[in-house]
Design a protein around this motif. Structure first.
Motif, PDB file in Angstrom:
ATOM      1  N   LEU A  29       0.828  -1.209   0.000  1.00 56.12           N
ATOM      2  CA  LEU A  29       0.000   0.000   0.000  1.00 56.12           C
ATOM      3  C   LEU A  29       0.860   1.256   0.000  1.00 56.12           C
ATOM      4  CD1 LEU A  29      -3.119  -0.453   2.323  1.00 56.12           C
ATOM      5  CD2 LEU A  29      -3.061   0.081  -0.114  1.00 56.12           C
ATOM      6  N   GLU A  30       1.891   1.260   0.824  1.00 55.16           N
ATOM      7  CA  GLU A  30       2.781   2.424   0.870  1.00 55.16           C
ATOM      8  C   GLU A  30       3.422   2.672  -0.487  1.00 55.16           C
ATOM      9  OE1 GLU A  30       4.326   2.618   5.515  1.00 55.16           O
ATOM     10  OE2 GLU A  30       5.439   1.402   4.056  1.00 55.16           O
ATOM     11  N   SER A  31       3.800   1.588  -1.163  1.00 54.78           N
ATOM     12  CA  SER A  31       4.461   1.724  -2.456  1.00 54.78           C
ATOM     13  C   SER A  31       3.544   2.372  -3.484  1.00 54.78           C
ATOM     14  CB  SER A  31       4.918   0.342  -2.940  1.00 54.78           C
ATOM     15  OG  SER A  31       5.501   0.436  -4.214  1.00 54.78           O
ATOM     16  N   VAL A  32       2.289   1.948  -3.529  1.00 56.45           N
ATOM     17  CA  VAL A  32       1.383   2.481  -4.544  1.00 56.45           C
ATOM     18  C   VAL A  32       0.831   3.850  -4.157  1.00 56.45           C
ATOM     19  CG1 VAL A  32      -0.749   1.406  -3.690  1.00 56.45           C
ATOM     20  CG2 VAL A  32      -0.458   1.815  -6.131  1.00 56.45           C
ATOM     21  N   LEU A  33       0.723   4.120  -2.848  1.00 59.45           N
ATOM     22  CA  LEU A  33       0.211   5.421  -2.395  1.00 59.45           C
ATOM     23  C   LEU A  33       1.301   6.483  -2.328  1.00 59.45           C
ATOM     24  CD1 LEU A  33      -2.162   4.334   0.541  1.00 59.45           C
ATOM     25  CD2 LEU A  33      -2.806   5.019  -1.786  1.00 59.45           C
ATOM     26  N   GLN A  34       2.547   6.019  -2.299  1.00 63.19           N
ATOM     27  CA  GLN A  34       3.679   6.943  -2.174  1.00 63.19           C
ATOM     28  C   GLN A  34       3.596   7.768  -0.896  1.00 63.19           C
ATOM     29  OE1 GLN A  34       6.515   7.236  -4.631  1.00 63.19           O
ATOM     30  NE2 GLN A  34       5.539   5.216  -4.706  1.00 63.19           N
ATOM     31  N   GLN A  35       3.185   7.098   0.169  1.00 62.95           N
ATOM     32  CA  GLN A  35       3.183   7.732   1.493  1.00 62.95           C
ATOM     33  C   GLN A  35       3.197   6.643   2.556  1.00 62.95           C
ATOM     34  OE1 GLN A  35      -0.540   9.308   3.219  1.00 62.95           O
ATOM     35  NE2 GLN A  35      -1.463   9.080   1.184  1.00 62.95           N
ATOM     36  N   LYS A  36       3.675   7.013   3.732  1.00 62.81           N
ATOM     37  CA  LYS A  36       3.723   6.074   4.837  1.00 62.81           C
ATOM     38  C   LYS A  36       2.330   5.891   5.443  1.00 62.81           C
ATOM     39  CE  LYS A  36       8.138   5.075   5.077  1.00 62.81           C
ATOM     40  NZ  LYS A  36       8.617   3.681   4.917  1.00 62.81           N
ATOM     41  N   ILE A  37       2.050   4.651   5.849  1.00 58.33           N
ATOM     42  CA  ILE A  37       0.847   4.392   6.620  1.00 58.33           C
ATOM     43  C   ILE A  37       1.256   3.623   7.869  1.00 58.33           C
ATOM     44  CG2 ILE A  37      -0.593   4.306   4.543  1.00 58.33           C
ATOM     45  CD1 ILE A  37      -0.739   1.289   4.861  1.00 58.33           C
ATOM     46  N   THR A  38       0.369   3.568   8.838  1.00 58.11           N
ATOM     47  CA  THR A  38       0.673   2.834  10.067  1.00 58.11           C
ATOM     48  C   THR A  38      -0.286   1.656  10.207  1.00 58.11           C
ATOM     49  OG1 THR A  38      -0.792   4.251  11.380  1.00 58.11           O
ATOM     50  CG2 THR A  38       1.540   4.883  11.244  1.00 58.11           C
ATOM     51  N   LEU A  39       0.164   0.624  10.903  1.00 64.63           N
ATOM     52  CA  LEU A  39      -0.703  -0.490  11.252  1.00 64.63           C
ATOM     53  C   LEU A  39      -1.304  -0.214  12.619  1.00 64.63           C
ATOM     54  CD1 LEU A  39       1.479  -3.536  10.130  1.00 64.63           C
ATOM     55  CD2 LEU A  39      -0.656  -2.762   9.072  1.00 64.63           C
ATOM     56  N   SER A  40      -2.601  -0.324  12.741  1.00 62.34           N
ATOM     57  CA  SER A  40      -3.288  -0.039  13.989  1.00 62.34           C
ATOM     58  C   SER A  40      -3.759  -1.326  14.645  1.00 62.34           C
ATOM     59  CB  SER A  40      -4.497   0.875  13.731  1.00 62.34           C
ATOM     60  OG  SER A  40      -5.221   1.099  14.927  1.00 62.34           O
ATOM     61  N   ASP A  41      -3.703  -1.372  15.965  1.00 62.14           N
ATOM     62  CA  ASP A  41      -4.192  -2.548  16.687  1.00 62.14           C
ATOM     63  C   ASP A  41      -5.627  -2.367  17.170  1.00 62.14           C
ATOM     64  OD1 ASP A  41      -3.874  -0.697  18.668  1.00 62.14           O
ATOM     65  OD2 ASP A  41      -2.484  -1.868  19.889  1.00 62.14           O
ATOM     66  N   HIS A  42      -6.262  -1.265  16.744  1.00 60.21           N
ATOM     67  CA  HIS A  42      -7.658  -1.045  17.133  1.00 60.21           C
ATOM     68  C   HIS A  42      -8.369  -0.250  16.051  1.00 60.21           C
ATOM     69  CE1 HIS A  42      -6.019   2.907  18.097  1.00 60.21           C
ATOM     70  NE2 HIS A  42      -7.279   3.349  18.178  1.00 60.21           N
ATOM     71  N   PHE A  43      -9.686  -0.231  16.098  1.00 59.41           N
ATOM     72  CA  PHE A  43     -10.495   0.585  15.205  1.00 59.41           C
ATOM     73  C   PHE A  43     -11.418   1.421  16.078  1.00 59.41           C
ATOM     74  CE2 PHE A  43     -13.398   1.663  11.755  1.00 59.41           C
ATOM     75  CZ  PHE A  43     -12.529   1.741  10.673  1.00 59.41           C
ATOM     76  N   PRO A  44     -11.495   2.734  15.851  1.00 57.99           N
ATOM     77  CA  PRO A  44     -12.296   3.597  16.726  1.00 57.99           C
ATOM     78  C   PRO A  44     -13.751   3.126  16.829  1.00 57.99           C
ATOM     79  CG  PRO A  44     -10.956   4.905  15.229  1.00 57.99           C
ATOM     80  CD  PRO A  44     -10.830   3.492  14.778  1.00 57.99           C
ATOM     81  N   ASP A  45     -14.297   3.243  18.029  1.00 63.60           N
ATOM     82  CA  ASP A  45     -15.681   2.864  18.268  1.00 63.60           C
ATOM     83  C   ASP A  45     -16.603   4.019  17.879  1.00 63.60           C
ATOM     84  OD1 ASP A  45     -17.938   1.539  19.039  1.00 63.60           O
ATOM     85  OD2 ASP A  45     -17.663   1.877  21.193  1.00 63.60           O
ATOM     86  N   GLN A  46     -16.705   4.236  16.579  1.00 64.79           N
ATOM     87  CA  GLN A  46     -17.540   5.291  16.013  1.00 64.79           C
ATOM     88  C   GLN A  46     -18.291   4.734  14.810  1.00 64.79           C
ATOM     89  OE1 GLN A  46     -15.374   8.895  15.069  1.00 64.79           O
ATOM     90  NE2 GLN A  46     -13.987   8.664  16.801  1.00 64.79           N
ATOM     91  N   PRO A  47     -19.363   5.402  14.402  1.00 70.71           N
ATOM     92  CA  PRO A  47     -20.068   4.946  13.194  1.00 70.71           C
ATOM     93  C   PRO A  47     -19.133   4.920  11.985  1.00 70.71           C
ATOM     94  CG  PRO A  47     -21.402   6.541  14.375  1.00 70.71           C
ATOM     95  CD  PRO A  47     -20.050   6.540  15.041  1.00 70.71           C
ATOM     96  N   LYS A  48     -19.145   3.824  11.269  1.00 72.18           N
ATOM     97  CA  LYS A  48     -18.244   3.661  10.132  1.00 72.18           C
ATOM     98  C   LYS A  48     -18.878   4.210   8.852  1.00 72.18           C
ATOM     99  CE  LYS A  48     -16.243  -0.576  12.044  1.00 72.18           C
ATOM    100  NZ  LYS A  48     -16.016  -2.032  11.833  1.00 72.18           N
ATOM    101  N   GLN A  49     -18.040   4.812   8.013  1.00 74.77           N
ATOM    102  CA  GLN A  49     -18.434   5.219   6.674  1.00 74.77           C
ATOM    103  C   GLN A  49     -17.937   4.152   5.696  1.00 74.77           C
ATOM    104  OE1 GLN A  49     -20.276   8.132   6.221  1.00 74.77           O
ATOM    105  NE2 GLN A  49     -20.253   8.103   8.468  1.00 74.77           N
ATOM    106  N   THR A  50     -18.580   4.076   4.554  1.00 76.05           N
ATOM    107  CA  THR A  50     -18.212   3.079   3.541  1.00 76.05           C
ATOM    108  C   THR A  50     -17.860   3.758   2.234  1.00 76.05           C
ATOM    109  OG1 THR A  50     -19.714   1.440   4.528  1.00 76.05           O
ATOM    110  CG2 THR A  50     -18.968   1.022   2.281  1.00 76.05           C
ATOM    111  N   LEU A  51     -16.737   3.372   1.669  1.00 76.06           N
ATOM    112  CA  LEU A  51     -16.367   3.797   0.317  1.00 76.06           C
ATOM    113  C   LEU A  51     -16.749   2.688  -0.647  1.00 76.06           C
ATOM    114  CD1 LEU A  51     -14.826   5.900  -1.494  1.00 76.06           C
ATOM    115  CD2 LEU A  51     -12.803   4.455  -1.164  1.00 76.06           C
ATOM    116  N   PHE A  52     -17.460   3.025  -1.729  1.00 75.84           N
ATOM    117  CA  PHE A  52     -17.919   2.031  -2.699  1.00 75.84           C
ATOM    118  C   PHE A  52     -17.078   2.088  -3.967  1.00 75.84           C
ATOM    119  CE2 PHE A  52     -21.508   2.835   0.070  1.00 75.84           C
ATOM    120  CZ  PHE A  52     -21.969   1.556   0.333  1.00 75.84           C
TER     121      PHE A  52
END
Length: 429
Positions: free
Chosen positions: A234-257
């Motif tokens: 993902l970093e290679s194709v996005l040309q930016q750093k990303i982080t791996l998270s050990d949690h997902f916020p407890d908030q309403p999720k949005q969806t990209l289609f």
């Protein structure tokens, strides 16, 4: 008065004569089908066939229709129906939440990300415009392989691993030029690929790949999926750093289609693509729960939309790779009935493959007939099945499932027997 009576008698006679010819015609068709089923190619094997009229639901032929068979890729018809029931017009690409200036994302199982043939880049284009991306991969406890899959297929193109956020179809594409230079995609695997004679195309437990010096074709070889590799790609194709998270916020999720699901269904059915089938079931489960699970999607369908099947199937995966799957011809006919009743024909028969005397065809190859067979095949060693629709010469639509298990003859002979049987229906019913 006598004239009226004569007309009535004449009309009655014509009606009775029509019924007689229809019944005798049906009897003749059934007799010829039985003759085909006594073909030498089906000797010493187990076969089942059910044919019904789509409009009247009348049963035209039945042998072993209520017996269980190994369905192989006919299972993809059930996956297709699951997608029709659970997935929207455009596939869910990812779920996301913005929290404390960080974009948290998790995969839905959608297989189209950078897929070598679907080649969808919707998610990548969207993510390139985002900052501070955190990837969460803990939304599934799905094993990388399905139950009952053959362990030795780990390096074969038809057995990629399952994952929550698959990239490039979870395969490495390898080819070799005339000058013996390697072409590898994604490029990150180039340094782990060698031109070398080998009994296998990838090491079993590490991402190290081999292409034979004599190999002329382009190879697709599954890679081992892990979080650090997904992050790197993902970093290679996005040309930016990303982080791996050990949690997902407890908030309403949005969806990209993303792309239209019909495009994925069609490729999956025409190419009998196991990876797409497995990932579609995972994506379907994303509409039911925050945790991706093939079993959850299967259980939901069996308890709801497929609860009325007369013989409950044993259904364990999306592709049919597993020999644990068990379906009857009647179950497939009932599922095909549901598809025909719920999906307009102008859509359904674009998505269903055409099938000829040897296999699925891109262009109809019988010059004696119009295209009349729209069906999904399913094969695994010593088993070959075909289920779908016959549009007869008279305009009738028939639904059938022809299942053949445990034969020792060449599968081409089985296919030719199937075709001859169904062509009889086309011409005479």
């Amino acid at each position: 008065m006598n004239t009226l009576k004569n007309r009535f008698n004449k009309s009655l006679f014509i009606s009775l004569l029509s019924i007689f010819y229809l019944l005798s015609g049906c009897s003749s068709v059934r007799k010829n089908i039985r003759n085909h089923l006594h073909n030498e190619s089906l000797k010493n094997s187990f076969h089942g066939l059910l044919i019904i009229d789509a409009d009247s639901e009348k049963e035209l032929f039945n042998t072993n229709a209520d017996k269980y068979f190994t369905p192989a890729s006919n299972t993809k018809l059930v996956t297709f129906y699951t997608g029709i029931k659970l997935l929207p017009k455009n596939i869910p690409l990812l779920h996301y939440v913005v929290a404390n200036d960080t974009l948290f994302i998790e995969g839905t199982g959608d297989p189209s990300w950078l897929h070598p043939y679907l080649n969808d880049s919707t998610a990548i284009r969207w993510l390139k415009n985002q900052k501070n991306i955190a990837l969460y991969t803990g939304n599934s406890d799905e094993p990388r392989f399905g139950p009952g899959w053959a362990w030795e297929d780990y390096d074969t193109y038809f057995s990629p691993e399952k994952s929550t956020l698959p990239l490039y179809g979870n395969v490495v594409t390898l080819s070799k030029s005339e000058m013996d230079s390697l072409q590898v995609s994604p490029i990150e695997f180039l340094e782990y690929t060698a031109i070398k004679e080998s009994a296998f195309k990838r090491e079993e437990y590490q991402n190290r790949f081999y292409i034979d010096p004599e190999e002329q074709d382009t190879l697709e070889v599954p890679f081992i999926v892990n979080d650090s590799l997904t992050k790197l790609l993902l970093e290679s194709v996005l040309q930016q750093k990303i982080t791996l998270s050990d949690h997902f916020p407890d908030q309403p999720k949005q969806t990209l289609f993303g792309m239209e699901t019909d495009s994925i269904y069609k490729y999956m059915l025409f190419k009998s693509d196991n990876f797409l089938a497995e990932q579609l079931l995972m994506a379907a489960s994303s509409t039911l729960s925050d945790t991706l699970s093939t079993k959850r999607a299967i259980d939901y369908m069996l308890e709801n939309d497929l609860s009325d099947l007369e013989q409950p199937p044993r259904w364990v995966d999306g592709s049919g790779l597993s020999r644990y799957n068990l379906f009857t011809p009647r179950s497939f006919v009932q599922i095909l009935q549901k598809l025909h009743q719920e999906v307009p024909e102008e859509r359904l028969f674009v998505l269903m493959p055409m099938w000829g005397s040897s296999n699925t065809v891109a262009k109809w190859d019988d010059s004696e007939t119009e295209p009349f067979l729209f069906a999904k095949s399913g094969s695994v060693g010593n088993n070959y099945n075909l289920s779908g629709y016959v549009r007869t010469k008279s305009g009738k639509l028939l639904i059938f499932s022809f299942m053949n298990n445990h034969f020792r003859t060449p599968s081409l002979e089985i296919k030719q027997t199937i075709y001859a049987t169904l062509k009889e229906l086309y011409q005479r019913y």
